[in-house]
Design a protein around this motif. Structure first.
Motif, mmCIF file in Angstrom:
data_model
loop_
_atom_site.group_PDB
_atom_site.id
_atom_site.type_symbol
_atom_site.label_atom_id
_atom_site.label_comp_id
_atom_site.label_asym_id
_atom_site.label_seq_id
_atom_site.Cartn_x
_atom_site.Cartn_y
_atom_site.Cartn_z
ATOM 1 N N SER A 406 7.950 -1.280 5.078
ATOM 2 C CA SER A 406 6.756 -1.297 4.226
ATOM 3 C C SER A 406 7.069 -0.757 2.833
ATOM 4 O O SER A 406 6.341 0.088 2.302
ATOM 5 C CB SER A 406 5.626 -0.469 4.870
ATOM 6 O OG SER A 406 5.288 -0.977 6.124
ATOM 7 N N SER A 407 8.150 -1.248 2.240
ATOM 8 C CA SER A 407 8.622 -0.679 0.991
ATOM 9 C C SER A 407 9.093 -1.755 0.022
ATOM 10 O O SER A 407 9.429 -2.863 0.414
ATOM 11 C CB SER A 407 9.786 0.291 1.243
ATOM 12 O OG SER A 407 9.406 1.317 2.126
ATOM 13 N N ARG A 408 9.117 -1.370 -1.229
ATOM 14 C CA ARG A 408 9.705 -2.183 -2.297
ATOM 15 C C ARG A 408 10.991 -1.496 -2.735
ATOM 16 O O ARG A 408 11.014 -0.282 -2.986
ATOM 17 C CB ARG A 408 8.732 -2.289 -3.463
ATOM 18 C CG ARG A 408 9.320 -2.922 -4.722
ATOM 19 C CD ARG A 408 8.286 -2.882 -5.835
ATOM 20 N NE ARG A 408 8.846 -3.291 -7.120
ATOM 21 C CZ ARG A 408 8.158 -3.311 -8.245
ATOM 22 N NH1 ARG A 408 6.877 -2.945 -8.233
ATOM 23 N NH2 ARG A 408 8.703 -3.693 -9.375
ATOM 24 N N ILE A 409 12.086 -2.261 -2.801
ATOM 25 C CA ILE A 409 13.401 -1.706 -3.085
ATOM 26 C C ILE A 409 13.893 -2.217 -4.432
ATOM 27 O O ILE A 409 13.780 -3.399 -4.731
ATOM 28 C CB ILE A 409 14.434 -2.121 -2.013
ATOM 29 C CG1 ILE A 409 13.870 -1.952 -0.597
ATOM 30 C CG2 ILE A 409 15.739 -1.374 -2.197
ATOM 31 C CD1 ILE A 409 13.630 -0.556 -0.182
ATOM 32 N N THR A 495 6.142 -8.671 -5.852
ATOM 33 C CA THR A 495 6.551 -7.664 -4.884
ATOM 34 C C THR A 495 5.374 -7.437 -3.947
ATOM 35 O O THR A 495 4.251 -7.211 -4.397
ATOM 36 C CB THR A 495 6.933 -6.336 -5.573
ATOM 37 O OG1 THR A 495 5.842 -5.888 -6.364
ATOM 38 C CG2 THR A 495 8.140 -6.514 -6.462
ATOM 39 N N LEU A 496 5.624 -7.492 -2.662
ATOM 40 C CA LEU A 496 4.535 -7.524 -1.682
ATOM 41 C C LEU A 496 4.006 -6.126 -1.411
ATOM 42 O O LEU A 496 4.439 -5.431 -0.483
ATOM 43 C CB LEU A 496 5.036 -8.178 -0.388
ATOM 44 C CG LEU A 496 5.645 -9.576 -0.560
ATOM 45 C CD1 LEU A 496 6.084 -10.129 0.775
ATOM 46 C CD2 LEU A 496 4.652 -10.516 -1.238
ATOM 47 N N GLU A 497 3.035 -5.699 -2.225
ATOM 48 C CA GLU A 497 2.467 -4.364 -2.090
ATOM 49 C C GLU A 497 1.118 -4.368 -1.367
ATOM 50 O O GLU A 497 0.687 -3.337 -0.868
ATOM 51 C CB GLU A 497 2.308 -3.725 -3.472
ATOM 52 C CG GLU A 497 3.620 -3.508 -4.199
ATOM 53 C CD GLU A 497 3.438 -2.812 -5.526
ATOM 54 O OE1 GLU A 497 3.683 -1.603 -5.602
ATOM 55 O OE2 GLU A 497 3.041 -3.491 -6.491
ATOM 56 N N VAL A 547 -4.313 -11.289 -8.228
ATOM 57 C CA VAL A 547 -2.970 -11.303 -8.793
ATOM 58 C C VAL A 547 -2.458 -9.864 -8.769
ATOM 59 O O VAL A 547 -2.992 -8.993 -9.459
ATOM 60 C CB VAL A 547 -2.965 -11.855 -10.230
ATOM 61 C CG1 VAL A 547 -1.538 -11.852 -10.791
ATOM 62 C CG2 VAL A 547 -3.550 -13.253 -10.250
ATOM 63 N N GLY A 548 -1.416 -9.645 -7.935
ATOM 64 C CA GLY A 548 -0.913 -8.280 -7.741
ATOM 65 C C GLY A 548 -0.652 -7.553 -9.032
ATOM 66 O O GLY A 548 -1.068 -6.416 -9.212
ATOM 67 N N GLU A 549 0.071 -8.197 -9.956
ATOM 68 C CA GLU A 549 0.249 -7.610 -11.287
ATOM 69 C C GLU A 549 0.474 -8.714 -12.296
ATOM 70 O O GLU A 549 1.314 -9.596 -12.086
ATOM 71 C CB GLU A 549 1.425 -6.630 -11.315
ATOM 72 C CG GLU A 549 1.555 -5.955 -12.666
ATOM 73 C CD GLU A 549 2.415 -4.705 -12.643
ATOM 74 O OE1 GLU A 549 2.756 -4.226 -13.734
ATOM 75 O OE2 GLU A 549 2.735 -4.222 -11.555
ATOM 76 N N VAL A 550 -0.298 -8.674 -13.367
ATOM 77 C CA VAL A 550 -0.140 -9.637 -14.460
ATOM 78 C C VAL A 550 1.028 -9.139 -15.309
ATOM 79 O O VAL A 550 0.961 -8.071 -15.911
ATOM 80 C CB VAL A 550 -1.424 -9.736 -15.304
ATOM 81 C CG1 VAL A 550 -1.213 -10.706 -16.450
ATOM 82 C CG2 VAL A 550 -2.600 -10.157 -14.447
#
Length: 794
Positions: A406-409, A495-497, A547-550
Motif C-alpha cells: 500500500s505504498s508509493r515508491i 500514482t495509485l494513492e 483526478v488524483g493530481e493535476v
C-alpha cells in the motif's frame, strides 16, 4: 562503482568496503567459544589480533548463526588497544634491555614472564584487568625498591620505565578512561566481565539479514510511547539533544534463542538453492502463503534432523521471518504495516545514516534501522521486477506503486543522486480518511465538514490544494465518500494513492485509470499519457471524475471538458499550491489553461500544515474554502473573482464563516455568491433550506465524533461505519422530502441519531465489552501459568 568488496580471507576474517567505510567481519562459526567481545575473553583477543592486521577498519562484525555488530565508537576503543599491542610488539617490550639490562639476570625471568603474559594475554583478553595489574606491579616494585639495595634499584629503573610506559599507553585509551569513570562510581572492579557488557553493547541480527538494527536505546532518552506491530514492538523516545524523536523497532528475528537462529540460517541456505518453476499467482498474498507453507516443512525437517524441540506456532513464526527476507521486503514491510507511519526515507550514501520516517503523532523520527547497500539493491531488484521498468545510470529514477505494501515508491540513483542510491516510500492509508476523523483531529470545523459534504452532493467542481504533506489527498479521499452511491465514479492517477478497491467494498461503483508518471525517466509502451487517459474517461459514460493530481498537459483536457459540459457530474482533483490565487496562477500560467476554462472550477479548498507559535510540531488544517466566481476577465485577485466562504486563523485555531452566508436578513447580498445562487436555482430551494441541510450534515458528523470520544470507540469514525451511516441520513432526508410539508430538520436529526445508537453504537459497545472480558481472561490465564512455573521451580 557504488560499492567495492575486498575479500581479505585471512584466518577466518575479511574486510568489506562499502561507500568509503570498512567493516571487519570475523568468522566465528567454528569457534569453540561464543561470538561476543564482552562475554568471551578469547573472542576479544582474536578480534584485537585482527585489528592489529587491519587498523583502518571502521566497524567490527562477529559472524556466527547471528551477527554481532560493533559500531565505530566501540571499534575505535578496540583499535586503540590493538595499536598499543602493535607498538609493544614492535619494541619487543619483553626483551632484557626493557626489564633490567646487563647484570640483572636474576630479575629478568620473573619480569619477562610477567610482561610476556601481560602483552600476549592479559591486554588482549582483559585490558581493564591489565591496566590495574600494571598499577599493582608498579606499586609492588616501588615497595621493593625501598627495601632493596643499590644493585636492585639499578636493575629496577628500566623495568619501571617499561611499566610506566605501558600504564601511560593504557591510560590514554578511551576504554580505560570510560572504565575509570565507571569504577569511580562503583568504587570496585565488577566481578567477571560485567564492565565490558556496559562498554560493548552490540547490535545483533541474523547472519542472512543485511540490515543493521541498533537494539539498545541511547542513554538519557525518555520513553514516551510504545505499541505492538504484530510480533514486533515499537518504542518512541525523546532525546534531550535532538529535535527529531527516536523510533526504535524491535522485530522478533533480532531476539531469538540460538537454536532458532540455527534453524533460520539453515532454512535460508536450503531455500536459496531451490528453484520453483511453473507456479503463478495473481494474488501476492496467496504467493506469500504458498512459500510460507514450504518453509514450515523445511524448518520442521531441519529441527527433527538436529533434535531441536520446537512447536508449530514457533515454526510458523520462523517461516514468516524467512519469507520476509526471501519473497518479501525485509524490515520495510514491518514499518509499512504501521498505520501511524506515512513516509520512509533512506538517504544516500546508504549504510552511513539511519533510516528516517514520518510518524503521525511525533512527526519526523530517526529510526534504529541502518540499511546496507546490498539490502537496498536486493529490494530494488524486486521493485524492478514488479514494475517492469529499468533502473540504471541511463534511467536513474524508478517511480512506482507497490500495492502489496500500500505504498508509493521513488528510487533515485547516479547521476541524479551523486552519493548513490536513495529511496523514499509514501504509505497510503489502507482505509480512506473520513470527514468525522478530520473533525476528531481538528483539521476542519463541524460546519466546514457540513459545507464540504453539501457542496459535493451539489456537484460542485472542486480543487483541493496544499503543499506536500498538507493532507490534500487524504481530504480528497474523505470527499469521495460524500458522493451519493447511486453515481458512478472514474478515478485517474499516475500514482495509485486512492483506496479504490476498499471503496468498492463499501458499495461505491468505481473504475480506476492508471496513467504514465510524469517524473518517471523511463516509460513502458503500455503506459498511457494522462491527457489520453482523460479523453478516454470522457467517453466512458456519465460519471463523477476524480483526478488524483493535476500535474501537466491533462489540465487542458480536463478544463475544456468542464467548460463545455462534457462532464455532467462533480469533478474533483488535487494540485500543489498554497491559495486559490496560486491555483489559478499554476493552472493558467504554468499549465496553459485559458482563464475562461479555469472558471469552470466552483471551489478551491486549501490545506496547510500549521506550526503554532513556531513549534516543531505540524498540525494539518483546512485554511480556506474559496468560491471561484464567474464574472471576471483577467485577474481574479484584482477583479474580485474569489470569495472566501470559510477562513481559518492560526491565532485562535478557529474557523470563521463569511457573514455573507450566515445572516438570512442580508440574503440580497448573497447574489455576490454565484454558487449559492446556482444551487438555489438548480434545486428549487431557498437559502434557509440550504443552511438547514448544511447544519444537518455538520451535526451528524459531530455526533459520531462525540460518540467516539465518550465511549472510546474510534472504529465508528472509520469509513466502514461512516458511509452506511451517511447513506441512512440521505435516505431519511429523501423520504422526508416526499411529503408536502417543509422538512423538520431537528426531528430528522433526532430520528437519525436514534437509529445510529440502535444500529451501531450499542453493538460496538457490546463488542468492546466482550473484547475486554476476553483480554482480562487471557491475562488471568497468563498470570496463573507464571505462578505455576514459579511454584514448580521452588
Amino acid at each position: 562503482m557504488a560499492e567495492t568488496l575486498d575479500m581479505l580471507k585471512t584466518c577466518g576474517a575479511m574486510v568489506k568496503r562499502s561507500e568509503g567505510r570498512k567493516d571487519l567481519i570475523v568468522n566465528c562459526r567454528n569457534c569453540i567459544y561464543g561470538a561476543s567481545i564482552s562475554d568471551y575473553p578469547q573472542c576479544m583477543a582474536r578480534t584485537i589480533d585482527k585489528l592489529v592486521d587491519h587498523p583502518d577498519v571502521d566497524t567490527v562484525t562477529l559472524e556466527e548463526f547471528y551477527e554481532r555488530l560493533y559500531d565505530e565508537k566501540q571499534t575505535a576503543m578496540l583499535k586503540e588497544i590493538a595499536q598499543i599491542l602493535a607498538r609493544l610488539t614492535s619494541e619487543r617490550i619483553w626483551a632484557p634491555s626493557h626489564l633490567g639490562g646487563a647484570g640483572c639476570d636474576k630479575y629478568i625471568p620473573e619480569r619477562s614472564d610477567y610482561v610476556t603474559n601481560l602483552v600476549h594475554n592479559l591486554i588482549r583478553t582483559d585490558p581493564v584487568a591489565a591496566y590495574f595489574s600494571v598499577k599493582q606491579e608498579i606499586e609492588k616494585e616501588g615497595a621493593k625498591a625501598g627495601a632493596g639495595g643499590g644493585d636492585y634499584q639499578k636493575c629496577l629503573q628500566p623495568y619501571l620505565k617499561t611499566l610506566l610506559e605501558i600504564k601511560t599507553l593504557l591510560e590514554s585509551t578511551t576504554l580505560i578512561k570510560k572504565a575509570n569513570l565507571i569504577l569511580s562510581k562503583l568504587h570496585k572492579l565488577p566481578a567477571g566481565r560485567g564492565i565490558y557488557r556496559t562498554l560493548f553493547e552490540s547490535a545483533i541480527k541474523p547472519s542472512f539479514i543485511r540490515t543493521r538494527l541498533e537494539t539498545g536505546a541511547p542513554k538519557g532518552v525518555e520513553l514516551i510511547d510504545s505499541y505492538k506491530l504484530g510480533d514486533s514492538e515499537v518504542e518512541i523516545y525523546k532525546h534531550p539533544e535532538k529535535l527529531a524523536y527516536l523510533y526504535y523497532l524491535y522485530p522478533p528475528e533480532y531476539s531469538l534463542p540460538p537454536d532458532q537462529y540455527f534453524l533460520l540460517n539453515k532454512t535460508k541456505e536450503i531455500v536459496s538453492k531451490q528453484k520453483i518453476e511453473g507456479i503463478e499467482f495473481e494474488d501476492p498474498t496467496e504467493t506469500r502463503r504458498y512459500f510460507e507453507r514450504i518453509y514450515e516443512g523445511t524448518i520442521s525437517d531441519i529441527a527433527e534432523q538436529n533434535n531441536i524441540k520446537i512447536d508449530y506456532k514457533e515454526i510458523q513464526k520462523l517461516s514468516k521471518i524467512v519469507a520476509r527476507y526471501t519473497v518479501g521486503f525485509g524490515l520495510l514491510e514491518i514499518v509499512l504495516s504501521d498505520d501511524r507511519v506515512t513516509d520512509i526515507y533512506i538517504d544516500a550514501p546508504i549504510g552511513r545514516y539511519p533510516v528516517y520516517l514520518v510518524q503521525g503523532d511525533y512527526g519526523q523520527c530517526e529510526t534504529n534501522i541502518v540499511y546496507t547497500l546490498d539490502e537496498a539493491r536486493s529490494i530494488i531488484s524486486k521493485f524492478r521486477a514488479i514494475s517492469g521498468r529499468p533502473f540504471d545510470e541511463s534511467h536513474p529514477v524508478l517511480d512506482m506503486d507497490l500495492s502489496i505494501l500500500s505504498s508509493r515508491i521513488c528510487v533515485i540513483g547516479k547521476p541524479l543522486s551523486p552519493n548513490g542510491i536513495a529511496m523514499a516510500l509514501r504509505r497510503h492509508k489502507e482505509t480512506p480518511w473520513t470527514l468525522p476523523q478530520f473533525l476528531d483531529v481538528k483539521m476542519l470545523s463541524p460546519l466546514g465538514a457540513g459545507l464540504l459534504s453539501f457542496f459535493i452532493d451539489a456537484q460542485a467542481s472542486t480543487i483541493v490544494t496544499g503543499s506536500r504533506g498538507s493532507g490534500k489527498t487524504s481530504l480528497l479521499n474523505a470527499l469521495i465518500l460524500e458522493i451519493p452511491q447511486n453515481l458512478r465514479i472514474l478515478t485517474q492517477e499516475d500514482t495509485l494513492e486512492l483506496p479504490v478497491d476498499y471503496m468498492k467494498n463499501l458499495g461505491f461503483t468505481i473504475q480506476r485509470l492508471k496513467t504514465r508518471s510524469v517524473i518517471q525517466s523511463s516509460q513502458t509502451e503500455s503506459e498511457v499519457a494522462p491527457e489520453e487517459a482523460l479523453r478516454t474517461a470522457l467517453r466512458l459514460g456519465d460519471s463523477v471524475l476524480i483526478v488524483g493530481e493535476v500535474r501537466s498537459t491533462e489540465a487542458r483536457v480536463l478544463y475544456e471538458a468542464m467548460r463545455v459540459g462534457a462532464v455532467g457530474n462533480v469533478v474533483m482533483g488535487t494540485i500543489h499550491g498554497e491559495s486559490a490565487y496560486s491555483v489559478w496562477d499554476r493552472i493558467v500560467n504554468d499549465l496553459d489553461v485559458p482563464t475562461t476554462s479555469f472558471k469552470a472550477t466552483d471551489l478551491v479548498i486549501v490545506c496547510a500544515p500549521i506550526r503554532f507559535q513556531g513549534s516543531l510540531t505540524k498540525h494539518r488544517r483546512v485554511v480556506q474554502v474559496t468560491e471561484v466566481k464567474k464574472h471576471w476577465e483577467h485577474d481574479p485577485y484584482m477583479e474580485n473573482g474569489f470569495e472566501d466562504i470559510l477562513s481559518y486563523s492560526a491565532n485562535t485555531d478557529e474557523w470563521t464563516l463569511n457573514k455573507l452566508y450566515t445572516d438570512e436578513k442580508v440574503y440580497e447580498t448573497t447574489k455576490e455568491s454565484e454558487i449559492f445562487e446556482k444551487i438555489m436555482k438548480m434545486r428549487g430551494i431557498d437559502f434557509q433550506t440550504i443552511w438547514e441541510e448544511i447544519n444537518l450534515r455538520a451535526k451528524t458528523k459531530s455526533y459520531l465524533v462525540e460518540v467516539k470520544r465518550k465511549y472510546d470507540i474510534p472504529l465508528i469514525l472509520e469509513s466502514q461505519y461512516t458511509v452506511p451511516i451517511h447513506n441512512k441520513m440521505q435516505l431519511m432526508e429523501e423520504e422526508a422530502k416526499s411529503g408536502s410539508k417543509r422538512i423538520d430538520y431537528n426531528d430528522l436529526y433526532s430520528q437519525w441519531k436514534k437509529w445510529v445508537d440502535e444500529r451501531y453504537v450499542k453493538p460496538l459497545l457490546a463488542r468492546k465489552a466482550k473484547l475486554k472480558e476476553l483480554q482480562e481472561r487471557r491475562m488471568a490465564q497468563l498470570r496463573a501459568r507464571k505462578e505455576a512455573v514459579r511454584i514448580s521451580k521452588k
